[in-house]
Design an enzyme around this catalytic site. Structure first.
Site, PDB file in Angstrom:
ATOM      1  N   LYS A 126      -3.333 -11.219  -6.811  1.00  0.00           N
ATOM      2  CA  LYS A 126      -4.515 -11.284  -6.079  1.00  0.00           C
ATOM      3  C   LYS A 126      -5.603 -10.059  -6.618  1.00  0.00           C
ATOM      4  O   LYS A 126      -4.954  -9.440  -6.998  1.00  0.00           O
ATOM      5  CB  LYS A 126      -4.448 -10.706  -4.735  1.00  0.00           C
ATOM      6  CG  LYS A 126      -5.888 -11.039  -4.096  1.00  0.00           C
ATOM      7  CD  LYS A 126      -5.123 -10.719  -2.505  1.00  0.00           C
ATOM      8  CE  LYS A 126      -5.238  -9.010  -2.438  1.00  0.00           C
ATOM      9  NZ  LYS A 126      -5.725  -8.196  -0.864  1.00  0.00           N
ATOM     10  N   LYS A 136     -10.264  -5.086  -4.987  1.00  0.00           N
ATOM     11  CA  LYS A 136     -11.737  -4.262  -5.700  1.00  0.00           C
ATOM     12  C   LYS A 136     -10.689  -3.342  -5.600  1.00  0.00           C
ATOM     13  O   LYS A 136     -11.144  -2.050  -6.479  1.00  0.00           O
ATOM     14  CB  LYS A 136     -12.350  -3.848  -4.276  1.00  0.00           C
ATOM     15  CG  LYS A 136     -11.642  -4.341  -2.780  1.00  0.00           C
ATOM     16  CD  LYS A 136     -12.493  -4.287  -2.405  1.00  0.00           C
ATOM     17  CE  LYS A 136     -12.003  -3.926  -0.459  1.00  0.00           C
ATOM     18  NZ  LYS A 136     -12.455  -4.821   0.588  1.00  0.00           N
ATOM     19  N   LYS A 173       0.862  -1.080  -0.084  1.00  0.00           N
ATOM     20  CA  LYS A 173       0.037   0.183  -0.154  1.00  0.00           C
ATOM     21  C   LYS A 173       0.476   1.114  -0.223  1.00  0.00           C
ATOM     22  O   LYS A 173       1.076   1.951  -0.549  1.00  0.00           O
ATOM     23  CB  LYS A 173      -1.014  -0.149   1.187  1.00  0.00           C
ATOM     24  CG  LYS A 173      -2.058  -0.832   1.095  1.00  0.00           C
ATOM     25  CD  LYS A 173      -3.479  -1.135   1.753  1.00  0.00           C
ATOM     26  CE  LYS A 173      -4.083  -1.855   1.374  1.00  0.00           C
ATOM     27  NZ  LYS A 173      -5.019  -2.082   2.711  1.00  0.00           N
TER      28      LYS A 173
HETATM   29  P1  TYM Z   1     -10.609  -6.871   3.202  1.00  0.00           P
HETATM   30  O1  TYM Z   1     -11.627  -6.314   3.284  1.00  0.00           O
HETATM   31  O2  TYM Z   1      -9.337  -6.774   2.159  1.00  0.00           O
HETATM   32  O3  TYM Z   1     -10.811  -8.669   2.195  1.00  0.00           O
HETATM   33  C1  TYM Z   1     -12.146  -8.986   3.140  1.00  0.00           C
HETATM   34  C2  TYM Z   1     -11.667 -10.672   3.044  1.00  0.00           C
HETATM   35  O4  TYM Z   1     -11.758 -10.868   1.898  1.00  0.00           O
HETATM   36  C3  TYM Z   1     -10.390 -11.921   1.527  1.00  0.00           C
HETATM   37  N1  TYM Z   1     -10.187 -11.412   0.290  1.00  0.00           N
HETATM   38  C4  TYM Z   1      -9.491 -12.209  -0.626  1.00  0.00           C
HETATM   39  N2  TYM Z   1      -9.784 -14.048  -0.645  1.00  0.00           N
HETATM   40  C5  TYM Z   1      -9.024 -14.342  -1.727  1.00  0.00           C
HETATM   41  N3  TYM Z   1      -8.566 -14.380  -3.004  1.00  0.00           N
HETATM   42  C6  TYM Z   1      -8.763 -12.467  -3.250  1.00  0.00           C
HETATM   43  N4  TYM Z   1      -7.899 -12.472  -4.045  1.00  0.00           N
HETATM   44  C7  TYM Z   1      -9.324 -12.053  -1.771  1.00  0.00           C
HETATM   45  N5  TYM Z   1      -9.478 -10.839  -1.901  1.00  0.00           N
HETATM   46  C8  TYM Z   1      -9.961 -10.658  -0.306  1.00  0.00           C
HETATM   47  C9  TYM Z   1      -9.411 -11.268   2.484  1.00  0.00           C
HETATM   48  O5  TYM Z   1      -8.704 -12.531   2.713  1.00  0.00           O
HETATM   49  C10 TYM Z   1     -10.642 -10.897   3.604  1.00  0.00           C
HETATM   50  O6  TYM Z   1     -10.614 -12.108   4.402  1.00  0.00           O
HETATM   51  N6  TYM Z   1      -6.919  -6.554   7.166  1.00  0.00           N
HETATM   52  C11 TYM Z   1      -8.865  -7.020   6.726  1.00  0.00           C
HETATM   53  C12 TYM Z   1     -10.178  -6.864   7.201  1.00  0.00           C
HETATM   54  C13 TYM Z   1      -9.865  -6.675   8.593  1.00  0.00           C
HETATM   55  C14 TYM Z   1     -10.014  -8.343   9.564  1.00  0.00           C
HETATM   56  C15 TYM Z   1      -9.677  -8.460  11.111  1.00  0.00           C
HETATM   57  C16 TYM Z   1      -9.660  -9.501   9.655  1.00  0.00           C
HETATM   58  C17 TYM Z   1      -9.643  -5.610   9.905  1.00  0.00           C
HETATM   59  N7  TYM Z   1      -9.594  -6.600  11.286  1.00  0.00           N
HETATM   60  C18 TYM Z   1      -9.781  -9.040  11.878  1.00  0.00           C
HETATM   61  C19 TYM Z   1     -10.504 -10.735   9.747  1.00  0.00           C
HETATM   62  C20 TYM Z   1      -9.787 -10.071  11.570  1.00  0.00           C
HETATM   63  C21 TYM Z   1      -9.062  -6.670   5.045  1.00  0.00           C
HETATM   64  O7  TYM Z   1      -8.420  -5.562   5.030  1.00  0.00           O
HETATM   65  O8  TYM Z   1      -9.791  -7.782   4.643  1.00  0.00           O
END
Ligand code: TYM
Length: 333
Positions: free
Chosen positions: A196, A199, A114
């Protein structure tokens, strides 16, 4: 709450949640919701590490809550809440900042990625992001965290922080562990199958949004980058594009990967692209229908957010009170 173990996970609010989010996260959440005490959060405080348009953010939060329910999470049975409504997340995040080393945060892949993409906004929040994520998890005595593969490093750091706190003071935090799916943990970009699906990708052809319409989904799959062979075989190392399509078809239809390879033996890539697109369209149709119905009902969504806040805060407040006491602080005089 029952005596089942607690499962926690979160998603950043965006109107553009993708099938990557669905396959890596939501799908597991829905499958696991009967097994554990589940808490799911729309983590809006994480989203503001990048500048957000206030009106858009507000709308994205509601979109995300509606999508979680549309994907099959039961609001009565689980706690679904918006992170910023429970102040305790910020309080614990600060305390955990004081247990985390700069070297650990500087090593985080997500921070490096990032920062490289937003050179003019490498803020402290972006660096400290994993401490807030650790606070999200540790506030709720979480045992399990279902996430995609990209979150593994943050969860490992969360465990290190919890361990350090427990050693420096006393055993307050439950040690959580990730649940990462064997297939679907990393759905790749349709335009660059070595990266990956995300979005935030500038190229909208690289991802399928959960709310994309039929024509758009078909168009994006038809443009998916593959390879110059003519051989439908699952081989992530040598054929990442084709393997990503096979994986999506497998996840959407529950057809075993070997069966897909057999079914498509000798056929062209165009046929695989079309079938995969059709299966994703079919998967998303009921989710989209339900989403549109829920998203219009503002009263219903507000009620879910308020109820979720009350339930989450009761647990979070109890944890903060214990943490305060442990480190010699108090909420009263
Ligand atoms: P975020 O919002 O980027 O994504 C949410 C969830 O989607 C999964 N994910 C994917 N899985 C498979 N293939 C992909 N291309 C893909 N893109 C996203 C992510 O692994 C995630 O599980 N930091 C985290 C949010 C968060 C969180 C937490 C998660 C904040 N606090 C506590 C678990 C526990 C995030 O940015 O996810």
């Amino acid at each position: 709450m029952t005596n089942k173990k607690t499962l926690f996970s979160g998603i950043q609010p965006s109107g553009l949640l993708t099938i990557g989010n669905y396959m890596g996260a939501f799908r597991q959440w829905v499958n696991l919701q009967n097994q554990y005490n589940c808490i799911f959060s729309v983590v809006d405080l994480h989203a503001i590490t990048a500048i957000q348009d206030p009106q858009q953010l507000k709308s994205n939060i509601l979109d995300s809550v509606a999508l979680l329910i549309a994907c099959g999470l039961e609001p009565e049975q689980n706690i679904i809440f918006v992170q910023s409504t429970v102040y305790e997340h910020c309080v614990l995040a600060w305390i955990l900042n004081c247990q985390t080393f700069m070297g650990e945060l500087n090593r985080m892949t997500q921070f490096k990625d990032k920062s490289a993409k937003n050179k003019d906004n490498i803020n402290l929040g972006l660096l400290a992001y994993p401490c807030l994520q650790a606070a999200d998890i540790l506030l709720y005595n979480t045992s399990f965290i279902p996430v995609g593969a990209d979150q593994k490093q943050h969860i490992e750091l969360c465990r290190d922080i919890a361990n350090r706190f427990n050693k420096n003071y006393e055993e307050v935090f439950t040690m959580p562990q990730p649940i990462i799916p064997t297939v679907g943990a990393k759905i790749m970009s349709l335009q660059n199958p070595l990266a990956k699906m995300s979005k935030s990708d500038n190229n909208t052809n690289s991802y399928i949004g959960l709310l994309d319409n039929t024509d758009l989904i078909m168009k994006k799959f038809k443009r998916a980058v593959t390879d110059s062979e003519a051989n439908i075989k699952f081989d992530e190392e040598h054929k990442p594009g084709i393997s990503n399509l096979i994986k999506l078809l497998h996840l959407a239809t529950d057809t075993p990967i070997e069966e897909i390879e057999d079914n498509f033996y000798g056929k062209g890539y165009g046929v695989l692209k079309e079938k995969t697109a059709e299966s994703i369209i079919e998967l998303l149709k009921p989710i989209q229908d339900k989403y549109h119905q829920i998203r219009e009902d503002q009263t219903y969504l507000s009620k879910i957010i308020d109820t979720g806040k009350d339930k989450a805060q009761a647990i979070a407040h109890d944890t903060i009170t214990r943490v305060y006491k442990t480190i010699g602080l108090s909420l009263t005089g």
